[in-house]
Design an enzyme around this catalytic site. Structure first.
Site, mmCIF file in Angstrom:
data_model
loop_
_atom_site.group_PDB
_atom_site.id
_atom_site.type_symbol
_atom_site.label_atom_id
_atom_site.label_comp_id
_atom_site.label_asym_id
_atom_site.label_seq_id
_atom_site.Cartn_x
_atom_site.Cartn_y
_atom_site.Cartn_z
ATOM 1 N N ASP A 11 0.985 -1.163 -0.375
ATOM 2 C CA ASP A 11 -0.365 0.335 0.166
ATOM 3 C C ASP A 11 0.571 1.100 0.179
ATOM 4 O O ASP A 11 2.369 1.343 0.455
ATOM 5 C CB ASP A 11 -1.127 0.253 1.486
ATOM 6 C CG ASP A 11 -1.817 1.114 1.160
ATOM 7 O OD1 ASP A 11 -2.338 1.406 -0.002
ATOM 8 O OD2 ASP A 11 -2.170 1.777 2.278
ATOM 9 N N SER A 12 0.089 2.304 -0.042
ATOM 10 C CA SER A 12 1.097 3.616 -0.575
ATOM 11 C C SER A 12 1.574 3.898 1.501
ATOM 12 O O SER A 12 2.648 4.773 1.447
ATOM 13 C CB SER A 12 0.127 5.035 -0.760
ATOM 14 O OG SER A 12 -1.111 5.113 0.746
ATOM 15 N N CYS A 74 -5.264 -1.291 -1.849
ATOM 16 C CA CYS A 74 -4.717 0.040 -1.856
ATOM 17 C C CYS A 74 -5.867 0.352 -3.122
ATOM 18 O O CYS A 74 -5.341 -0.372 -4.198
ATOM 19 C CB CYS A 74 -3.455 0.746 -2.064
ATOM 20 S SG CYS A 74 -3.329 2.025 -2.636
ATOM 21 N N GLU A 153 -1.657 8.283 8.712
ATOM 22 C CA GLU A 153 0.068 7.745 8.807
ATOM 23 C C GLU A 153 0.557 7.886 10.075
ATOM 24 O O GLU A 153 1.179 7.750 11.004
ATOM 25 C CB GLU A 153 0.174 8.536 7.418
ATOM 26 C CG GLU A 153 0.000 7.622 6.388
ATOM 27 C CD GLU A 153 0.698 6.460 6.061
ATOM 28 O OE1 GLU A 153 2.147 6.411 7.211
ATOM 29 O OE2 GLU A 153 0.316 5.245 5.449
ATOM 30 N N CYS A 185 -10.583 3.430 0.874
ATOM 31 C CA CYS A 185 -9.289 3.002 0.282
ATOM 32 C C CYS A 185 -9.099 2.641 2.118
ATOM 33 O O CYS A 185 -10.092 2.673 2.828
ATOM 34 C CB CYS A 185 -9.633 4.832 1.115
ATOM 35 S SG CYS A 185 -7.654 5.718 1.719
ATOM 36 N N HIS A 187 -6.939 2.620 3.943
ATOM 37 C CA HIS A 187 -6.717 3.419 5.598
ATOM 38 C C HIS A 187 -7.470 3.639 6.204
ATOM 39 O O HIS A 187 -7.740 3.759 7.686
ATOM 40 C CB HIS A 187 -5.643 5.144 5.070
ATOM 41 C CG HIS A 187 -4.559 5.177 4.693
ATOM 42 N ND1 HIS A 187 -4.048 5.171 3.726
ATOM 43 C CD2 HIS A 187 -3.272 5.122 5.551
ATOM 44 C CE1 HIS A 187 -2.543 4.452 4.004
ATOM 45 N NE2 HIS A 187 -2.320 5.201 4.519
HETATM 46 N N1 DGL Z 1 -4.475 3.348 1.247
HETATM 47 C C1 DGL Z 1 -5.287 4.390 0.115
HETATM 48 C C2 DGL Z 1 -5.589 2.921 -1.101
HETATM 49 O O1 DGL Z 1 -6.867 2.738 -0.458
HETATM 50 C C3 DGL Z 1 -4.338 5.651 -0.776
HETATM 51 C C4 DGL Z 1 -4.391 6.136 0.170
HETATM 52 C C5 DGL Z 1 -3.118 7.378 -0.508
HETATM 53 O O2 DGL Z 1 -3.138 8.363 -0.839
HETATM 54 O O3 DGL Z 1 -1.668 6.870 -0.528
HETATM 55 O O4 DGL Z 1 -6.805 3.935 -1.777
#
Ligand code: DGL
Length: 264
Positions: A11-12, A74, A153, A185, A187
């Site tokens: 993931d990011s 992600c 984060e 997302c 996160h």
């Molecule tokens: N966790 C990521 C997602 O599911 C993206 C978060 C980011 O913007 O880096 O889209």
């Protein structure tokens, strides 16, 4: 490819840990390699070309370490890069993820569904296609969430700043009568407890982490690649490894060594 080989997940940043937890719960015999691309977060505000380049680099790293399958934990990376990764690695099971429009459209009683996701996901052709296929008569109201990934984060899962940001993000969706909110997302499941406090009990919150774990299980089964353990989990970060190590007990449920991703 041996079934004992690990599954590569990335993931990011820390968001994919919400998916990693679902994978561990469903497939406890699988060894896992996790890359947090925290040196390049957020993906949501980056160009698709940039995200594709990051995904190629991380996929190559995970394959060098023997990954038998890849999970793009992600939504934003999936929208930009899953097609290319599947083309580059046709033999490899590659699991992507997208906002849960189909189950949300089936579940809504008000006929209005809200999608919380990154700008990148909401702007993507893949998301437009998802709406075309599954929204039907349901009105889907999208809400980009700039700033939210950065707070998560930083480990700000329930502080006043996150609460205020979330309150402002969900207000227009509630005002439109949405009774189902998609956490689009990876996160965002980490702020689910806070979100629960901010929306009425009658509003459902849906994410796709468990569905991703089920899809991974199906693909591994089909390739006779399911592992029976013993399982380990290894972690890398392209940001500050100490930062990921600090949040792992809370977001993954156990402490672990975090290594620096070679090349950053
Ligand atoms: N966790 C990521 C997602 O599911 C993206 C978060 C980011 O913007 O880096 O889209």
């Amino acid at each position: 490819m041996a079934s004992e080989a690990p599954v590569g997940v990335f993931d990011s940043g820390v968001g994919g840990l919400s998916v990693l937890g679902e994978i561990r719960a469903r497939l406890p015999g699988e060894s896992l390699l996790y890359v947090a691309d925290s040196g390049h977060v957020p993906y949501g505000e980056k160009s698709p070309e940039y995200i594709r380049a990051r995904c190629r680099t991380i996929a190559a790293f995970l394959l060098e370490r023997g990954a038998k399958a890849l999970v793009l934990a992600c939504n934003t990376a999936t929208a930009a890069a899953v097609a290319e990764l599947r083309e580059l690695h046709p033999e490899l099971p590659v699991v992507g993820m997208e906002p849960a429009v189909k189950p949300a459209a089936a579940a809504t009683r008000s006929g209005r569904v809200g999608v919380l996701a990154t700008t990148g996901t909401l702007k993507s052709a893949r998301f437009a296609a998802l709406l075309d296929r599954f929204a039907g008569d349901v009105r889907v109201i999208t809400q980009p969430c700039p700033g939210l990934v950065e707070l998560i984060e930083a480990g700000e899962l329930d502080g006043p700043q996150t609460r205020e940001l979330l309150r402002g993000l969900v207000a227009p969706l509630l005002a439109e009568g949405c009774d189902t909110l998609i956490l689009g997302c990876t996160h965002y499941p980490f702020v689910r407890p806070l979100l629960r406090q901010l929306v009425p009990e009658s509003v459902s919150l849906i994410d796709t982490g468990a569905a991703v774990a089920r899809q991974l299980e199906r693909l591994l089964q089909a390739g006779e690649l399911l592992a029976a353990g013993p399982a380990e989990a290894r972690f890398w970060s392209s940001g500050d490894p100490a930062e990921l190590a600090r949040v792992l007990p809370r977001l993954w449920g156990a402490a672990a060594v975090v290594e620096a991703l070679p090349g950053g």
